[in-house]
Design a protein around this motif. Structure first.
Motif, PDB file in Angstrom:
ATOM      1  N   TYR A   1       1.869   6.429  16.381  1.00  0.00           N
ATOM      2  CA  TYR A   1       0.719   5.546  16.166  1.00  0.00           C
ATOM      3  C   TYR A   1      -0.601   6.304  16.293  1.00  0.00           C
ATOM      4  CZ  TYR A   1      -2.335   1.487  16.317  1.00  0.00           C
ATOM      5  OH  TYR A   1      -3.337   0.568  16.048  1.00  0.00           O
ATOM      6  N   SER A   2      -0.816   6.959  17.428  1.00  0.00           N
ATOM      7  CA  SER A   2      -2.055   7.720  17.591  1.00  0.00           C
ATOM      8  C   SER A   2      -2.175   8.861  16.579  1.00  0.00           C
ATOM      9  CB  SER A   2      -2.181   8.258  19.018  1.00  0.00           C
ATOM     10  OG  SER A   2      -2.722   7.260  19.872  1.00  0.00           O
TER      11      SER A   2
ATOM     12  N   VAL B   1      11.864  11.079  19.719  1.00  0.00           N
ATOM     13  CA  VAL B   1      12.695   9.974  19.256  1.00  0.00           C
ATOM     14  C   VAL B   1      12.278   9.506  17.857  1.00  0.00           C
ATOM     15  CG1 VAL B   1      13.380   7.581  19.745  1.00  0.00           C
ATOM     16  CG2 VAL B   1      13.208   9.239  21.611  1.00  0.00           C
ATOM     17  N   GLN B   2      11.054   9.786  17.487  1.00  0.00           N
ATOM     18  CA  GLN B   2      10.550   9.353  16.174  1.00  0.00           C
ATOM     19  C   GLN B   2      11.196  10.208  15.073  1.00  0.00           C
ATOM     20  OE1 GLN B   2       7.589   6.936  15.881  1.00  0.00           O
ATOM     21  NE2 GLN B   2       8.499   6.450  17.853  1.00  0.00           N
ATOM     22  N   ASP B   3      12.241   9.686  14.485  1.00  0.00           N
ATOM     23  CA  ASP B   3      12.910  10.435  13.423  1.00  0.00           C
ATOM     24  C   ASP B   3      12.030  10.470  12.171  1.00  0.00           C
ATOM     25  OD1 ASP B   3      13.189   7.901  12.293  1.00  0.00           O
ATOM     26  OD2 ASP B   3      15.314   7.727  12.775  1.00  0.00           O
ATOM     27  N   LEU B   4      12.463  11.205  11.167  1.00  0.00           N
ATOM     28  CA  LEU B   4      11.630  11.356   9.976  1.00  0.00           C
ATOM     29  C   LEU B   4      11.481  10.051   9.212  1.00  0.00           C
ATOM     30  CD1 LEU B   4      12.488  14.875   8.529  1.00  0.00           C
ATOM     31  CD2 LEU B   4      10.422  14.108   9.702  1.00  0.00           C
ATOM     32  N   GLU B   5      12.456   9.171   9.314  1.00  0.00           N
ATOM     33  CA  GLU B   5      12.327   7.865   8.667  1.00  0.00           C
ATOM     34  C   GLU B   5      11.151   7.095   9.270  1.00  0.00           C
ATOM     35  OE1 GLU B   5      14.802   3.649   8.202  1.00  0.00           O
ATOM     36  OE2 GLU B   5      15.872   5.495   8.732  1.00  0.00           O
ATOM     37  N   ALA B   6      11.080   7.074  10.606  1.00  0.00           N
ATOM     38  CA  ALA B   6       9.980   6.391  11.276  1.00  0.00           C
ATOM     39  C   ALA B   6       8.653   7.086  11.026  1.00  0.00           C
ATOM     40  CB  ALA B   6      10.256   6.321  12.779  1.00  0.00           C
TER      41      ALA B   6
ATOM     42  N   ILE C   1       0.808  -1.220   0.000  1.00  0.00           N
ATOM     43  CA  ILE C   1       0.000   0.000   0.000  1.00  0.00           C
ATOM     44  C   ILE C   1       0.841   1.271   0.000  1.00  0.00           C
ATOM     45  CG2 ILE C   1      -1.997  -1.091   1.060  1.00  0.00           C
ATOM     46  CD1 ILE C   1      -1.163   0.243   3.713  1.00  0.00           C
ATOM     47  N   THR C   2       2.159   1.142   0.137  1.00  0.00           N
ATOM     48  CA  THR C   2       3.031   2.313   0.023  1.00  0.00           C
ATOM     49  C   THR C   2       3.500   2.533  -1.416  1.00  0.00           C
ATOM     50  OG1 THR C   2       5.118   1.145   0.480  1.00  0.00           O
ATOM     51  CG2 THR C   2       3.848   1.926   2.382  1.00  0.00           C
ATOM     52  N   SER C   3       3.046   1.690  -2.336  1.00  0.00           N
ATOM     53  CA  SER C   3       3.443   1.786  -3.737  1.00  0.00           C
ATOM     54  C   SER C   3       2.255   2.221  -4.584  1.00  0.00           C
ATOM     55  CB  SER C   3       3.952   0.423  -4.235  1.00  0.00           C
ATOM     56  OG  SER C   3       4.012   0.387  -5.651  1.00  0.00           O
ATOM     57  N   ASP C   4       2.362   3.402  -5.216  1.00  0.00           N
ATOM     58  CA  ASP C   4       1.306   3.870  -6.116  1.00  0.00           C
ATOM     59  C   ASP C   4       1.036   2.854  -7.217  1.00  0.00           C
ATOM     60  OD1 ASP C   4       1.368   6.180  -4.612  1.00  0.00           O
ATOM     61  OD2 ASP C   4       2.347   7.404  -6.139  1.00  0.00           O
ATOM     62  N   GLU C   5       2.102   2.319  -7.797  1.00  0.00           N
ATOM     63  CA  GLU C   5       1.963   1.409  -8.927  1.00  0.00           C
ATOM     64  C   GLU C   5       1.256   0.121  -8.530  1.00  0.00           C
ATOM     65  OE1 GLU C   5       4.792   2.866  -7.953  1.00  0.00           O
ATOM     66  OE2 GLU C   5       4.955   4.381  -9.538  1.00  0.00           O
TER      67      GLU C   5
ATOM     68  N   LYS D   1       7.724   9.093   8.522  1.00  0.00           N
ATOM     69  CA  LYS D   1       7.258   8.926   7.143  1.00  0.00           C
ATOM     70  C   LYS D   1       6.720   7.512   6.908  1.00  0.00           C
ATOM     71  CE  LYS D   1      10.289  12.400   5.045  1.00  0.00           C
ATOM     72  NZ  LYS D   1      11.480  12.638   4.176  1.00  0.00           N
ATOM     73  N   LEU D   2       7.397   6.523   7.458  1.00  0.00           N
ATOM     74  CA  LEU D   2       6.939   5.143   7.284  1.00  0.00           C
ATOM     75  C   LEU D   2       5.573   4.927   7.917  1.00  0.00           C
ATOM     76  CD1 LEU D   2       7.409   2.238   6.372  1.00  0.00           C
ATOM     77  CD2 LEU D   2       8.654   1.840   8.523  1.00  0.00           C
ATOM     78  N   MET D   3       5.378   5.462   9.117  1.00  0.00           N
ATOM     79  CA  MET D   3       4.103   5.297   9.814  1.00  0.00           C
ATOM     80  C   MET D   3       2.967   5.972   9.056  1.00  0.00           C
ATOM     81  SD  MET D   3       4.134   3.606  12.803  1.00  0.00           S
ATOM     82  CE  MET D   3       3.060   4.412  13.993  1.00  0.00           C
TER      83      MET D   3
END
Length: 335
Positions: A195-196, A141-146, A103-107, A148-150
């Motif tokens: 999460y919330s 603590v939630q960096d941008l990698e985390a 679901i993270t892939s448009d294609e 963006k993934l969430m």
């Protein structure tokens, strides 16, 4: 627009896409009213995201056993979970098709929904946005990698699926969309990171979508589970451990109570039965058009979000009930 002139939810739904519905909707409504829940889900096409485990896997089996044509989607095919589901479908003669969708892939979203619609012979009857993820740790603590993934998984993934499935639903003048959020989409537990925030966002997205599509024959229901023992907890432990590992020590030390358990495997659901979710969704699908709820809290014990849901609906109507949006709001919030 005055409330006395406002159409009912049933009128809005049944009036949507009148030309498209002329041949099918009346017959479907008559059959539903004559046999009710005894119809099961025969004739329904249902696409579920996140079907490799948890609510998604249980739901794929449950809906198919009730007669539905199920499209069980999951990422990273081939994988053992897909093979197991195909074997089960063959053994029990269930109509389950496994489709690869990350679901993270448009294609993949576009291709997967198109494949399901082709197999269903048109618009999907039901889309269940079930896929999601969790990760613990304080917000700092939630960096941008985390982060963006969430959001990409819990919010943007649902948006991709909705945008892919809605055009055919609108053309058909019918459809149901279920978005699985959480009771933590209404309340906060410190230390659960993004999460919330993602579930709050999905709640708002879902409610707005419900207002905007009610006059197009499409109904939206938000499923709000409490804690259940599914794989989300084990996956969350892995993701949280990775986040903790790449975080700076002073940042972890700044929140000792909230970072000590990052990466620990736990069971946030106790001994509750995850089948509560697919059973509830199936029951709502089988409800008459126009009577399905916007929100449904699901847990055998804890549903603290219910009074929040009620107050939210009251205040939403108080703010906009007398405006031109009033008919849409009343149509959605009355159940």
């Amino acid at each position: 627009m005055s409330s006395s002139m406002s159409p009912s939810r049933r009128q809005l739904l049944l009036g949507a896409g009148a030309a498209a519905l002329a041949a099918s909707s009346v017959a479907g409504a008559a059959a539903q009213s004559s046999s009710g829940a005894a119809m099961g889900l025969a004739g329904k096409s249902i696409l579920i995201t996140g079907s490799s485990s948890g609510f998604g896997r249980l739901g794929a089996e449950h809906y198919a056993r009730l007669g539905a044509k199920v499209f069980a989607t999951m990422r990273n095919l081939p994988r053992p979970e897909a093979d197991e589901l195909r074997t089960l479908a063959e053994e029990e003669n269930l109509d389950i098709t496994v489709i690869e969708i990350d679901i993270t892939s448009d294609e993949q979203v576009e291709a997967g929904v198109a494949e399901a619609e082709a197999a269903a012979g048109g618009a999907l009857d039901v889309l269940i946005n079930n896929a999601g993820m969790a990760m613990s740790g304080p917000i700092e603590v939630q960096d941008l990698e985390a982060t963006k993934l969430m959001f990409d998984t819990n919010v943007f993934g649902a948006q991709r699926m909705i945008r892919a499935a809605l055009p055919a639903m609108r053309d058909a003048g019918r459809g149901q969309i279920f978005n699985v959020t959480s009771q933590l989409g209404r309340l906060i537990i410190p230390g659960l990171g993004q999460y919330s925030p993602t579930k709050f966002a999905l709640e708002a997205l879902s409610e707005q979508l419900a207002y905007e599509t009610v006059d197009k024959g499409i109904e939206v229901t938000i499923i709000q589970p409490g804690g259940y023992p599914t794989e989300i907890w084990q996956n969350a432990a892995v993701n949280s451990a990775d986040l903790k590992e790449r975080s700076r020590d002073p940042l972890i030390a700044a929140y000792p109570q909230l970072t000590a358990g990052m990466g620990d495997s736990g069971n946030g659901g106790g001994n509750t039965d995850p089948m509560d979710i697919p059973r509830t969704i199936a029951e709502i699908i089988m409800m008459p058009t126009g009577q399905r709820p916007l929100r449904k809290a699901v847990h055998p014990v804890a549903t603290p979000q219910v009074p929040i849901n009620e107050v939210s609906a009251e205040q939403q109507l108080a703010m906009l009930g007398a405006s031109g949006y009033g008919p849409w709001l009343r149509a959605v919030l009355k159940n």
